[in-house]
Design a protein around this motif. Structure first.
Motif, PDB file in Angstrom:
ATOM      1  N   LEU A   1      31.617  33.569  35.513  1.00 14.32           N
ATOM      2  CA  LEU A   1      33.448  34.473  35.976  1.00 14.32           C
ATOM      3  C   LEU A   1      34.012  34.184  36.930  1.00 14.32           C
ATOM      4  CD1 LEU A   1      35.097  36.875  35.018  1.00 14.32           C
ATOM      5  CD2 LEU A   1      33.489  38.545  36.338  1.00 14.32           C
ATOM      6  N   TYR A   2      34.697  33.479  37.159  1.00 16.88           N
ATOM      7  CA  TYR A   2      35.022  32.717  38.299  1.00 16.88           C
ATOM      8  C   TYR A   2      35.826  33.583  39.312  1.00 16.88           C
ATOM      9  CZ  TYR A   2      37.314  29.724  42.495  1.00 16.88           C
ATOM     10  OH  TYR A   2      37.476  28.854  43.742  1.00 16.88           O
ATOM     11  N   ILE A   3      35.724  33.997  40.576  1.00 18.17           N
ATOM     12  CA  ILE A   3      36.102  34.852  41.176  1.00 18.17           C
ATOM     13  C   ILE A   3      37.024  34.460  42.496  1.00 18.17           C
ATOM     14  CG2 ILE A   3      35.801  37.313  43.139  1.00 18.17           C
ATOM     15  CD1 ILE A   3      32.773  36.873  41.242  1.00 18.17           C
TER      16      ILE A   3
ATOM     17  N   THR B   1      41.287  38.858  33.593  1.00 16.84           N
ATOM     18  CA  THR B   1      40.594  39.705  32.710  1.00 16.84           C
ATOM     19  C   THR B   1      41.604  40.639  32.798  1.00 16.84           C
ATOM     20  OG1 THR B   1      39.147  40.373  34.958  1.00 16.84           O
ATOM     21  CG2 THR B   1      37.791  38.761  33.799  1.00 16.84           C
ATOM     22  N   ASP B   2      40.928  42.494  32.374  1.00 16.33           N
ATOM     23  CA  ASP B   2      42.059  42.815  32.246  1.00 16.33           C
ATOM     24  C   ASP B   2      42.288  43.896  34.201  1.00 16.33           C
ATOM     25  OD1 ASP B   2      41.834  43.371  29.561  1.00 16.33           O
ATOM     26  OD2 ASP B   2      39.882  44.245  29.522  1.00 16.33           O
ATOM     27  N   TYR B   3      41.813  43.703  35.140  1.00 17.69           N
ATOM     28  CA  TYR B   3      41.526  44.925  36.045  1.00 17.69           C
ATOM     29  C   TYR B   3      42.359  43.587  37.136  1.00 17.69           C
ATOM     30  CZ  TYR B   3      41.125  48.247  33.223  1.00 17.69           C
ATOM     31  OH  TYR B   3      41.238  49.610  32.259  1.00 17.69           O
ATOM     32  N   VAL B   4      42.815  43.929  37.776  1.00 15.68           N
ATOM     33  CA  VAL B   4      43.097  43.584  39.612  1.00 15.68           C
ATOM     34  C   VAL B   4      42.441  45.134  40.826  1.00 15.68           C
ATOM     35  CG1 VAL B   4      44.930  44.309  39.876  1.00 15.68           C
ATOM     36  CG2 VAL B   4      44.524  42.124  40.788  1.00 15.68           C
ATOM     37  N   PHE B   5      42.070  44.060  41.491  1.00 19.16           N
ATOM     38  CA  PHE B   5      41.322  45.134  43.068  1.00 19.16           C
ATOM     39  C   PHE B   5      42.663  44.245  44.094  1.00 19.16           C
ATOM     40  CE2 PHE B   5      39.714  45.853  46.889  1.00 19.16           C
ATOM     41  CZ  PHE B   5      38.944  46.947  46.837  1.00 19.16           C
TER      42      PHE B   5
ATOM     43  N   ILE C   1      41.717  40.468  44.252  1.00 21.97           N
ATOM     44  CA  ILE C   1      40.739  40.183  43.753  1.00 21.97           C
ATOM     45  C   ILE C   1      41.244  39.924  42.092  1.00 21.97           C
ATOM     46  CG2 ILE C   1      38.121  39.552  43.132  1.00 21.97           C
ATOM     47  CD1 ILE C   1      38.015  41.644  44.987  1.00 21.97           C
ATOM     48  N   ILE C   2      41.187  38.910  41.608  1.00 23.41           N
ATOM     49  CA  ILE C   2      41.116  38.386  40.387  1.00 23.41           C
ATOM     50  C   ILE C   2      39.515  38.103  39.577  1.00 23.41           C
ATOM     51  CG2 ILE C   2      43.577  38.638  40.316  1.00 23.41           C
ATOM     52  CD1 ILE C   2      44.354  35.271  40.581  1.00 23.41           C
ATOM     53  N   LEU C   3      39.774  38.362  38.176  1.00 23.71           N
ATOM     54  CA  LEU C   3      38.856  37.515  37.895  1.00 23.71           C
ATOM     55  C   LEU C   3      39.589  36.021  36.775  1.00 23.71           C
ATOM     56  CD1 LEU C   3      36.478  40.358  37.515  1.00 23.71           C
ATOM     57  CD2 LEU C   3      36.409  38.648  39.386  1.00 23.71           C
TER      58      LEU C   3
END
Ligand code: COI
Length: 355
Positions: free
Chosen positions: A132-134, A26-30, A157-159
């Motif tokens: 959506l796999y986390i 996805t667009d973002y990472v935590f 965390i990536i999605l």
């Protein structure tokens, strides 16, 4: 939680083709960092990008890396859900303790996931069996070659929008029983979800594939006689009228899907025994057709039916290489709960409030 947010200039295009597993992000990472002075600090959600790392970062040499796997679902009722995320949070703590990584409090783990999924909710795919796999993960950042616990870590965390883990989906797979290599031994890291366990499983996996099998059935690391896991999943066998699975917590990963399936089976009045099953007994049961069904359980694959076992030159077909009735029933019961197509009588769905 205070989270710094950096907005992307351009959002990525959402995938249009078949999703497969774990190749699109996805667009973002935590991210959030830990060190001895500050503890957990500097939480941020930033555009998904490469990680810049010193070549002497400890994780690259000593594998101080742990991870989790869970999914977000767009429910049939229009709400967004996680499935039993506190079980992942607890397991993450146990994995991190075993590898001397810092503890991430359960609430912080779940809140971080919710914040990222909330932002990325439009990435949750809605096709049959899609989610959506986390992937939350933690790794050592200290720059040093001495072997010791690191003094600094990153949690990220990536999605990834996903479909079926195996291209076969719910069709049975052929399994090679590995009688030389093992994945875990007593006192080791078998119960932990750490990167090294998966690295150590690859040679067996490659060997099985070369011989025409999809996955490895792992035996215990002491006697190489007792059945443990299948591929990166827990393994279950319906012999006569009882489902047998290896006890979790020492050499076997305590799977969230494993735990959920055990509860569903018991609720359906089916006997479940968590015990060490001798491979000779398993093969004998398969030969006598007392082994009625077999399957693997895991977050990524959900339920994966086993249609054939190969052990020391002997080949046994299970249930005429067809997906068993019970296998299908537990898949349906579990996925109906996950995608909110049925009542959540166990309280497993964790709603994500979208403001
Ligand atoms: C999972 O089932 O979530 C896993 O972690 C297995 C694999 C993708 C590593």
């Amino acid at each position: 939680m205070d989270i710094r947010f950096v907005k992307r200039k351009n959002l990525k295009e959402k995938p249009k083709d078949a999703l497969g597993f774990g190749t699109k992000f996805t667009d973002y990472v935590f991210n959030m960092d830990w060190d001895e002075d500050e503890g957990w600090h500097d939480a941020e959600i930033v555009p998904y990008d490469d990680v810049k790392m010193d070549p002497a970062s400890m994780v690259l040499h000593y594998a101080q890396a742990t991870f989790e796997g869970l999914k977000a679902y767009k429910g049939a009722d229009g709400n967004y859900y996680l499935f039993r995320p506190y079980m992942n949070a607890k397991r993450f703590i146990n994995s991190n303790k075993r590898l001397c990584l810092p503890e991430l409090p359960e609430d912080l783990f779940v809140e971080s996931i919710k914040e990222l999924v909330k932002l990325e909710k439009d990435w949750i795919p809605e096709g049959e069996g899609e989610s959506l796999y986390i992937r939350p993960f933690m790794y050592a950042k200290e720059v040093k070659l001495g072997v010791a616990p690191s003094k600094s870590y990153r949690f990220s965390i990536i999605l990834s929008p996903v479909g079926a883990y195996y291209p076969q989906g719910m069709a049975p797979v052929k399994i090679y029983v590995e009688d030389e290599l093992t994945r875990a031994s007593l006192g080791g890291t078998g119960f932990a979800k750490c990167a090294g366990n998966y690295a150590a499983s690859l040679l067996g996996q490659v060997k099985a594939e070369k011989l025409g099998y999809t996955q490895v059935l792992w035996l215990d690391g002491v006697e190489r006689k007792y059945v443990e896991e299948v591929g990166s999943m827990n393994a279950m066998f319906l012999i006569d009228d009882t489902v047998i699975t290896a006890p979790a917590g020492e050499t076997v990963l305590p799977g969230v899907t494993r735990d959920s399936v055990i509860k569903i089976l018991k609720d359906k009045g089916i006997k479940v025994e968590e015990k060490h099953l001798h491979i000779d007994d398993l093969m004998a049961a398969a030969k006598d057709k007392r082994l009625k069904e077999a399957w693997g359980t895991g977050t990524a694959a959900i339920i994966s039916p086993i249609g054939e076992l190969f052990y020391k030159g002997e080949e046994e077909i299970i249930n005429d290489f067809k997906t068993g009735e019970l296998t299908q029933e537990i898949y349906d019961t579990l996925t109906d709960i996950q995608w909110a197509r049925s009542e959540d009588k166990y309280g497993w769905r964790e709603k994500i409030d979208i403001d």
